[in-house]
Motif scaffolding. Sequence first.
Motif, PDB file in Angstrom:
ATOM      1  N   PHE A  15       0.823  -0.878  -0.200  1.00 36.15           N
ATOM      2  CA  PHE A  15       0.052   0.072   0.018  1.00 36.15           C
ATOM      3  C   PHE A  15       0.960   1.404  -0.201  1.00 36.15           C
ATOM      4  N   VAL A  16       2.056   1.664   0.874  1.00 33.35           N
ATOM      5  CA  VAL A  16       2.392   2.590   1.381  1.00 33.35           C
ATOM      6  C   VAL A  16       4.051   2.422  -0.384  1.00 33.35           C
ATOM      7  N   GLY A  17       4.061   1.388  -0.969  1.00 36.43           N
ATOM      8  CA  GLY A  17       4.888   1.507  -1.654  1.00 36.43           C
ATOM      9  C   GLY A  17       4.623   1.943  -3.184  1.00 36.43           C
ATOM     10  N   ILE A  18       3.213   1.356  -3.267  1.00 37.31           N
ATOM     11  CA  ILE A  18       2.329   1.708  -4.861  1.00 37.31           C
ATOM     12  C   ILE A  18       1.567   2.746  -4.607  1.00 37.31           C
ATOM     13  N   LEU A  19       1.260   2.853  -3.602  1.00 34.88           N
ATOM     14  CA  LEU A  19       0.652   4.125  -3.489  1.00 34.88           C
ATOM     15  C   LEU A  19       1.188   5.034  -2.866  1.00 34.88           C
ATOM     16  N   GLY A  20       1.631   5.544  -2.159  1.00 33.57           N
ATOM     17  CA  GLY A  20       2.683   6.717  -1.257  1.00 33.57           C
ATOM     18  C   GLY A  20       2.679   7.874  -2.444  1.00 33.57           C
ATOM     19  N   GLY A  21       3.390   7.106  -3.337  1.00 35.30           N
ATOM     20  CA  GLY A  21       3.386   8.660  -4.532  1.00 35.30           C
ATOM     21  C   GLY A  21       2.434   9.200  -4.307  1.00 35.30           C
ATOM     22  N   ASP A  22       1.544   8.129  -5.361  1.00 37.18           N
ATOM     23  CA  ASP A  22      -0.008   9.620  -5.502  1.00 37.18           C
ATOM     24  C   ASP A  22      -0.824   9.921  -4.377  1.00 37.18           C
ATOM     25  N   VAL A  23      -1.201   9.729  -3.153  1.00 37.44           N
ATOM     26  CA  VAL A  23      -1.054  10.489  -1.731  1.00 37.44           C
ATOM     27  C   VAL A  23      -0.463  10.905  -1.794  1.00 37.44           C
ATOM     28  N   MET A  24       0.962  11.317  -2.599  1.00 37.13           N
ATOM     29  CA  MET A  24       1.856  13.207  -2.132  1.00 37.13           C
ATOM     30  C   MET A  24       1.299  13.609  -3.012  1.00 37.13           C
ATOM     31  N   ARG A  25       1.624  12.934  -4.185  1.00 38.67           N
ATOM     32  CA  ARG A  25       1.211  14.291  -5.247  1.00 38.67           C
ATOM     33  C   ARG A  25      -0.381  14.635  -4.805  1.00 38.67           C
ATOM     34  N   LEU A  26      -1.052  14.211  -4.070  1.00 40.90           N
ATOM     35  CA  LEU A  26      -2.448  14.820  -3.787  1.00 40.90           C
ATOM     36  C   LEU A  26      -2.093  15.355  -2.644  1.00 40.90           C
ATOM     37  N   LEU A  27      -1.853  15.838  -1.652  1.00 37.54           N
ATOM     38  CA  LEU A  27      -1.462  16.069  -0.499  1.00 37.54           C
ATOM     39  C   LEU A  27      -0.732  17.118  -0.551  1.00 37.54           C
ATOM     40  N   THR A  28      -0.119  17.658  -1.197  1.00 39.71           N
ATOM     41  CA  THR A  28       1.638  17.708  -0.520  1.00 39.71           C
ATOM     42  C   THR A  28       1.399  19.059  -1.519  1.00 39.71           C
ATOM     43  N   GLU A  29       2.153  19.700  -1.824  1.00 39.64           N
ATOM     44  CA  GLU A  29       2.495  21.054  -1.964  1.00 39.64           C
ATOM     45  C   GLU A  29       4.083  20.672  -3.468  1.00 39.64           C
ATOM     46  N   GLU A  30       4.135  21.237  -4.562  1.00 44.66           N
ATOM     47  CA  GLU A  30       4.433  20.688  -6.230  1.00 44.66           C
ATOM     48  C   GLU A  30       6.406  20.219  -4.928  1.00 44.66           C
ATOM     49  N   LYS A  31       6.723  21.723  -4.548  1.00 43.92           N
ATOM     50  CA  LYS A  31       7.463  20.910  -3.668  1.00 43.92           C
ATOM     51  C   LYS A  31       8.575  19.618  -2.667  1.00 43.92           C
ATOM     52  N   PHE A  32       7.136  19.276  -2.785  1.00 39.15           N
ATOM     53  CA  PHE A  32       7.362  17.843  -2.225  1.00 39.15           C
ATOM     54  C   PHE A  32       7.693  16.958  -2.976  1.00 39.15           C
ATOM     55  N   GLN A  33       6.624  17.040  -4.358  1.00 40.58           N
ATOM     56  CA  GLN A  33       6.256  15.792  -4.807  1.00 40.58           C
ATOM     57  C   GLN A  33       7.838  15.015  -5.677  1.00 40.58           C
ATOM     58  N   LEU A  34       8.550  15.505  -5.842  1.00 41.47           N
ATOM     59  CA  LEU A  34       9.999  14.425  -6.025  1.00 41.47           C
ATOM     60  C   LEU A  34      10.221  13.995  -5.597  1.00 41.47           C
ATOM     61  N   ALA A  35      10.052  13.713  -4.112  1.00 44.84           N
ATOM     62  CA  ALA A  35      10.504  12.864  -3.300  1.00 44.84           C
ATOM     63  C   ALA A  35       9.107  11.572  -3.012  1.00 44.84           C
ATOM     64  N   ALA A  36       8.410  11.580  -3.721  1.00 46.51           N
ATOM     65  CA  ALA A  36       7.793  10.322  -4.373  1.00 46.51           C
ATOM     66  C   ALA A  36       8.591   9.043  -4.783  1.00 46.51           C
ATOM     67  N   VAL A  37       9.501   9.491  -5.484  1.00 46.03           N
ATOM     68  CA  VAL A  37      10.343   9.030  -5.912  1.00 46.03           C
ATOM     69  C   VAL A  37      11.244   7.847  -4.911  1.00 46.03           C
ATOM     70  N   TYR A  38      10.976   8.284  -3.739  1.00 50.43           N
ATOM     71  CA  TYR A  38      12.077   7.509  -2.764  1.00 50.43           C
ATOM     72  C   TYR A  38      11.498   6.826  -1.832  1.00 50.43           C
ATOM     73  N   ILE A  39       9.933   6.921  -2.257  1.00 50.91           N
ATOM     74  CA  ILE A  39       8.909   6.319  -1.017  1.00 50.91           C
ATOM     75  C   ILE A  39       9.129   4.049  -1.303  1.00 50.91           C
ATOM     76  N   PRO A  40       8.910   4.050  -2.686  1.00 47.02           N
ATOM     77  CA  PRO A  40       8.384   2.634  -2.054  1.00 47.02           C
ATOM     78  C   PRO A  40      10.230   2.201  -1.951  1.00 47.02           C
ATOM     79  N   TRP A  41      11.485   2.308  -2.009  1.00 49.43           N
ATOM     80  CA  TRP A  41      12.257   2.040  -1.653  1.00 49.43           C
ATOM     81  C   TRP A  41      13.108   2.353  -0.606  1.00 49.43           C
ATOM     82  N   ILE A  42      12.044   3.220   0.292  1.00 49.39           N
ATOM     83  CA  ILE A  42      12.195   3.384   1.918  1.00 49.39           C
ATOM     84  C   ILE A  42      11.552   2.119   2.377  1.00 49.39           C
ATOM     85  N   ALA A  43      10.053   1.909   1.481  1.00 49.04           N
ATOM     86  CA  ALA A  43       8.768   0.939   2.212  1.00 49.04           C
ATOM     87  C   ALA A  43       9.493  -0.385   2.190  1.00 49.04           C
TER      88      ALA A  43
END
Length: 181
Positions: free
Chosen positions: A7-35
């Motif tokens: 759930f976190v690894g696959i949907l985390g980036g999408d949720v981050m893109r929906l809930l955060t400002e654009e300047k934080f959205q580049l971090a979505a690429v790290y979520i699957p690796w950290i998860a």
Amino acid sequence: MAITMLFVGILGGDVMRLLTEEKFQLAAVYIPWIAAGVFFYGCYHLANTGLFLSRGLKWTALLWTGVGLISIIGNALLVPQYGMIAAAIMQCVSFAFLALIVMATAQKHHPLPLPFGRLFGLVALVVLVLWLGQSLSSIEGFEAILFKFGLIVAASLAIAMITEPSIFRMIWHVSGVRSKK
């Protein structure tokens, strides 16, 4: 643990893109690796049971030290060239390697009758589904989230079948569905 990671690894980036400002959205690429790293860290804890039962936790300390040194060297070599993604990948790979060598060491010192075929099948399925979910990252929007959610639900059913095959027989029995004879 595996389902949560998916759930976190696959949907985390999408949720981050929906809930955060654009300047934080580049971090979505790290979520699957950290998860995935957290998942393998959990696998390490399960593997460490044999060393705990055999009172062999000195091996845990030695293995942590060795894997820590490998991680430091890997980060020193890869991060300057590839950046933050290398650190996230190195963390994931380090925890996967730690889980694997702790399991092997624990089995040597206190063998536990574990269904290794099912365990490795489960890990392979989880990694494959995470990879598949990430390959869908080019699809954006609510439809992508629904599709990825469906992928996770299907994977969750497969995980349940791998980890506890009898659960489906119980569900069929409780639901009153009878098999044809």
